[in-house]
Design a protein around this motif. Sequence first.
Motif, mmCIF file in Angstrom:
data_model
loop_
_atom_site.group_PDB
_atom_site.id
_atom_site.type_symbol
_atom_site.label_atom_id
_atom_site.label_comp_id
_atom_site.label_asym_id
_atom_site.label_seq_id
_atom_site.Cartn_x
_atom_site.Cartn_y
_atom_site.Cartn_z
ATOM 1 N N ALA A 319 14.490 56.294 102.498
ATOM 2 C CA ALA A 319 15.798 56.293 101.843
ATOM 3 C C ALA A 319 15.804 55.290 100.694
ATOM 4 O O ALA A 319 16.325 55.566 99.610
ATOM 5 C CB ALA A 319 16.885 55.951 102.857
ATOM 6 N N ILE A 320 15.183 54.135 100.924
ATOM 7 C CA ILE A 320 15.161 53.118 99.869
ATOM 8 C C ILE A 320 14.318 53.602 98.688
ATOM 9 O O ILE A 320 14.667 53.396 97.532
ATOM 10 C CB ILE A 320 14.666 51.775 100.435
ATOM 11 N N CYS A 321 13.223 54.299 99.003
ATOM 12 C CA CYS A 321 12.401 54.863 97.920
ATOM 13 C C CYS A 321 13.221 55.807 97.043
ATOM 14 O O CYS A 321 13.072 55.832 95.825
ATOM 15 C CB CYS A 321 11.202 55.623 98.474
ATOM 16 N N TYR A 322 14.080 56.613 97.695
ATOM 17 C CA TYR A 322 14.896 57.556 96.923
ATOM 18 C C TYR A 322 16.051 56.860 96.212
ATOM 19 O O TYR A 322 16.608 57.380 95.262
ATOM 20 C CB TYR A 322 15.440 58.665 97.836
ATOM 21 N N ALA A 323 16.430 55.692 96.689
ATOM 22 C CA ALA A 323 17.554 54.975 96.074
ATOM 23 C C ALA A 323 17.143 54.280 94.781
ATOM 24 O O ALA A 323 17.977 53.941 93.953
ATOM 25 C CB ALA A 323 18.115 53.949 97.054
ATOM 26 N N ILE A 365 20.153 59.939 94.979
ATOM 27 C CA ILE A 365 21.117 59.179 95.780
ATOM 28 C C ILE A 365 21.565 59.964 97.013
ATOM 29 O O ILE A 365 21.650 59.418 98.118
ATOM 30 C CB ILE A 365 22.346 58.805 94.916
ATOM 31 N N GLU A 366 21.818 61.270 96.817
ATOM 32 C CA GLU A 366 22.306 62.086 97.930
ATOM 33 C C GLU A 366 21.290 62.122 99.059
ATOM 34 O O GLU A 366 21.612 61.967 100.234
ATOM 35 C CB GLU A 366 22.615 63.520 97.452
ATOM 36 N N LYS A 367 20.042 62.335 98.660
ATOM 37 C CA LYS A 367 18.983 62.410 99.653
ATOM 38 C C LYS A 367 18.847 61.089 100.405
ATOM 39 O O LYS A 367 18.673 61.058 101.630
ATOM 40 C CB LYS A 367 17.659 62.768 98.967
ATOM 41 N N ALA A 368 18.948 60.004 99.643
ATOM 42 C CA ALA A 368 18.857 58.680 100.257
ATOM 43 C C ALA A 368 19.980 58.483 101.279
ATOM 44 O O ALA A 368 19.748 58.037 102.404
ATOM 45 C CB ALA A 368 18.931 57.607 99.178
ATOM 46 N N ALA A 398 14.545 41.928 91.504
ATOM 47 C CA ALA A 398 15.401 41.905 92.691
ATOM 48 C C ALA A 398 16.857 42.139 92.298
ATOM 49 O O ALA A 398 17.594 42.858 92.971
ATOM 50 C CB ALA A 398 15.258 40.567 93.412
ATOM 51 N N GLN A 399 17.258 41.547 91.161
ATOM 52 C CA GLN A 399 18.654 41.701 90.744
ATOM 53 C C GLN A 399 18.987 43.148 90.410
ATOM 54 O O GLN A 399 20.056 43.645 90.745
ATOM 55 C CB GLN A 399 18.946 40.773 89.562
ATOM 56 N N VAL A 400 18.051 43.839 89.775
ATOM 57 C CA VAL A 400 18.291 45.253 89.465
ATOM 58 C C VAL A 400 18.316 46.062 90.763
ATOM 59 O O VAL A 400 19.160 46.942 90.952
ATOM 60 C CB VAL A 400 17.195 45.789 88.514
ATOM 61 N N GLN A 404 20.941 48.864 92.480
ATOM 62 C CA GLN A 404 20.558 50.236 92.807
ATOM 63 C C GLN A 404 20.778 50.533 94.286
ATOM 64 O O GLN A 404 21.176 51.638 94.658
ATOM 65 C CB GLN A 404 19.096 50.473 92.420
ATOM 66 N N LEU A 405 20.519 49.538 95.136
ATOM 67 C CA LEU A 405 20.697 49.750 96.574
ATOM 68 C C LEU A 405 22.178 49.871 96.928
ATOM 69 O O LEU A 405 22.547 50.582 97.870
ATOM 70 C CB LEU A 405 20.046 48.601 97.358
ATOM 71 N N ALA A 406 23.017 49.188 96.154
ATOM 72 C CA ALA A 406 24.455 49.242 96.432
ATOM 73 C C ALA A 406 24.963 50.675 96.307
ATOM 74 O O ALA A 406 25.890 51.077 97.021
ATOM 75 C CB ALA A 406 25.200 48.321 95.477
ATOM 76 N N ALA A 407 24.335 51.455 95.438
ATOM 77 C CA ALA A 407 24.780 52.837 95.213
ATOM 78 C C ALA A 407 24.624 53.705 96.457
ATOM 79 O O ALA A 407 25.310 54.717 96.596
ATOM 80 C CB ALA A 407 24.007 53.436 94.050
ATOM 81 N N VAL A 408 23.717 53.340 97.363
ATOM 82 C CA VAL A 408 23.573 54.124 98.591
ATOM 83 C C VAL A 408 24.189 53.392 99.783
ATOM 84 O O VAL A 408 23.966 53.766 100.927
ATOM 85 C CB VAL A 408 22.096 54.473 98.893
#
Lengths: 538, 313
Positions: A319-323, A365-368, A398-400, A404-408
């Motif tokens: 999931a993180i890879c897809y995020a 994002i959806e897949k994640a 890390a900041q970016v 990106q992780l927040a989106a999932v």
Amino acid sequence: MKKKIFLLMLFIVFAAVLGGCQDGKASGNGTEPSGANASSENETVISSDDVTSTDGTPVYGGSIVVGITQDLDSLDPHKVVTAGTREVFYNVYEGLMKPDEDGNLVPAVASDYSVSDDQMTYTFTLREGVKFHNGELVTADDVIYSLKRCAGLLETSDPEVSIESAFSTFTDIYATTADDKAAVVIQLSEPNTELLSYLTTAIVPDGYTTADGAAPGTGPFKFESYAPLQSYVIVKNEDYYIPGIPYLDKVTFKISTDADAAFLEVLSGGIDILPYLTADQAAQLGDDYDVKVGSMALVQALFLNANAEPFDDVNVRKAICYAVDRQAIIDMVAGGMGTICDTGIFPSFKKYYDSSLETYYTQDIEKAKQLLADAGYPNGFSMTITVPSNYKFHVDTAQVLVQQLAAVGITADIKLIEWASWYTDVYQARDYESTIIGLDANLAPSNAMRFYSSASASNFMNFSSAAFDSTFENALNTPEGDEKTAYYKQLQQILTDEVSGVYLQAPANIVAVNKKLGGYTFYPLYVQDMASVYYIAN
Amino acid sequence: MRFLIKRSITLLLTMFLVSVFSFVVFQIIPGDSAALKLGLNADAASIEALRESMGLNKNILIRFIDWLTSAMHGDFGTSTQYSMPVTQLLKQRMEITAWLAVISILLILAASLLLSLLASLKEDGWIDRLIIILSQTFMSVPPFFMGILLVLVFGITLHWFQTGNCPDPSADFTGFIAFMIYPAIAIALPKIAMTAKFLRSSLLREKELEYVRTAKSKGSSNLRIMLYHVLKNALLPVITFMGMVIADVFAGSIIVEQVFNIPGIGKTLVVAISNRDFPVVQTIVLYIALLVIVINFIVDVLYQWIDPRIKMD
């Protein structure tokens, strides 16, 4: 009246200061377009071998200053563990074999070698007439002593010498002759198909110890002086066995442990070559410098500790890879310079790198979210990314990633720690959730894979895959050739598919090179080769 | 005499406490110098062997006592990173930082004396106002920021000096001093501002006192009164302040050395901490502690010399 004039002056001063700040900002913003230019230039620099031909006619002589942002580990080449020192010592020390700019191993102190069919006996014919920097000829005894020292086979061992684990299977090393020339035979207890890449170990005179000071080497430059925290100076080796090089008489490696201070020195004209610039810095360089862009010999990845919940579930790792949007990271932290890489081997290691994996995970994002929901985390979770604070590049990444992780739905916190703490807490104790780090490798593909076998002491990500372990075993036992390459590609697929890490990129190596100089060459490993650098004739 | 003995005992006790403190802190922070030295590829056995040979496996108390006994014999151990005796490593570095501090202190003394005298000659005059505003401004500029500004203006734009290219004092002393002026200014400016402001108010306070009126009625010139009478009395509170400033100058040099890339004590300390080079860190910490104590001692002596009414006991 006087008061007014005074206030006016004060106002002017403030305005000037503020104006100065705005200028600084503007140049920061200007990074993107020029960064994009540089990235299109990127491919030509990396792939074309005729870079030197565009650099003008070389002249002999002259001295240059090269900036390095790390002090040396030791003047004893066998005690060196950091990439920063290895890339300097490439100019001074040589092993039986030496890597060239394409990543091939070419004979150096040896002139020729042969490997027995069972991969257990290696015979090296020594090159005739190779001299140490102290003027003495290199003999089989010197080679045997050097290899034994790094294998830990000497009677009195120095605990600071870094023992090469690839040498642990040495059963015997002895001198012989081949076609009337001196030769050295290495006998192994079990087959090793990749030993050659480890035989770049420096050859030093028989009996050398650290107490003797800087070791004499056989490279194109010889040691002149060293002052801790100041400089490491090397001068031309007139007796070098390859005629025509080096061009320069003297190279001063200027030690500047603060990367920003080093860059200021470039701006003031005190440093001729400075590698590992940021995209912002590259954009600030004046007309006196060329910006050369190569690729660093490492893979940057977000590693997830597979022993820590929820990363023990491969679907969460996927999931993180897809995020993650890798290109966005490269754009944000490196001004678009850098190469997407989604496996454990970096792209400049062309022979083994599997480029098809670059599109294995693209942001979805959806897949994640779906994968997270299936794994039992429909509302996401929170995690900590532990980052060594001395690597600004990883910190920026890390900041970016946090965004990106927040989106999932994953809330990520960044924890900055010192390098020394990273080593003990993350690498040794494996007490972390996730971390960002770059992993490098020497020219042995097994070296890049050493982290991932379940029994490995370096497996700080706690990756465990039966398929990986058995394929790795096969790869190690297969002599160089298509079959071996196929095994390594298979290994990379396992690493990507089972998510041994969320691989991000092979960062760009941006180098400032004084326009008066030509011949700067990128290597697919940590090397600052000064033998090829020269002043361009007017 | 009693004073001296008392002072020496305090000094030794302070040094001992400081060394205990930095030793303990070093044990608490994570990081293993043996592992760091051998790098990521080292196996557990090699790390263990190196730990053993470095004496890291011994009991903490024994290690501290070992360190203390050799330190008392003048042997501060061997740098784990540079594999050379700490005293040898630090000798030249101390010289560089000492020069940086001396130049900074001279700048602070000269500039703040001059500015405060000018300012106090005519209270609320335009010179006074200008000096107050300037000192207010520079007081709030941290040395590292001033350092970066100086590098940008004089190093990169004007090319008056080459950033980071600090000449070797034994080979090119004038070049060395010419280079050191810039970092010294970066350290000195905020301190000049503070000292000048402090000295100015002290001078103004003294000026109101009766002996000044007496001197005036005697016919002495304003300048003469300031230099010969007021200044000496006004200096008294400033000297205590200077003691703190000097300790601050050393602290400031740690940061400024990073900006100008000067291979002094401060830079060595920062590098040694990140490499967990314990013998080096311990020695530098002690050295700085010693300096601060000695400076305070000198301040006390000066006090007595300037104002014999103050008795040391």
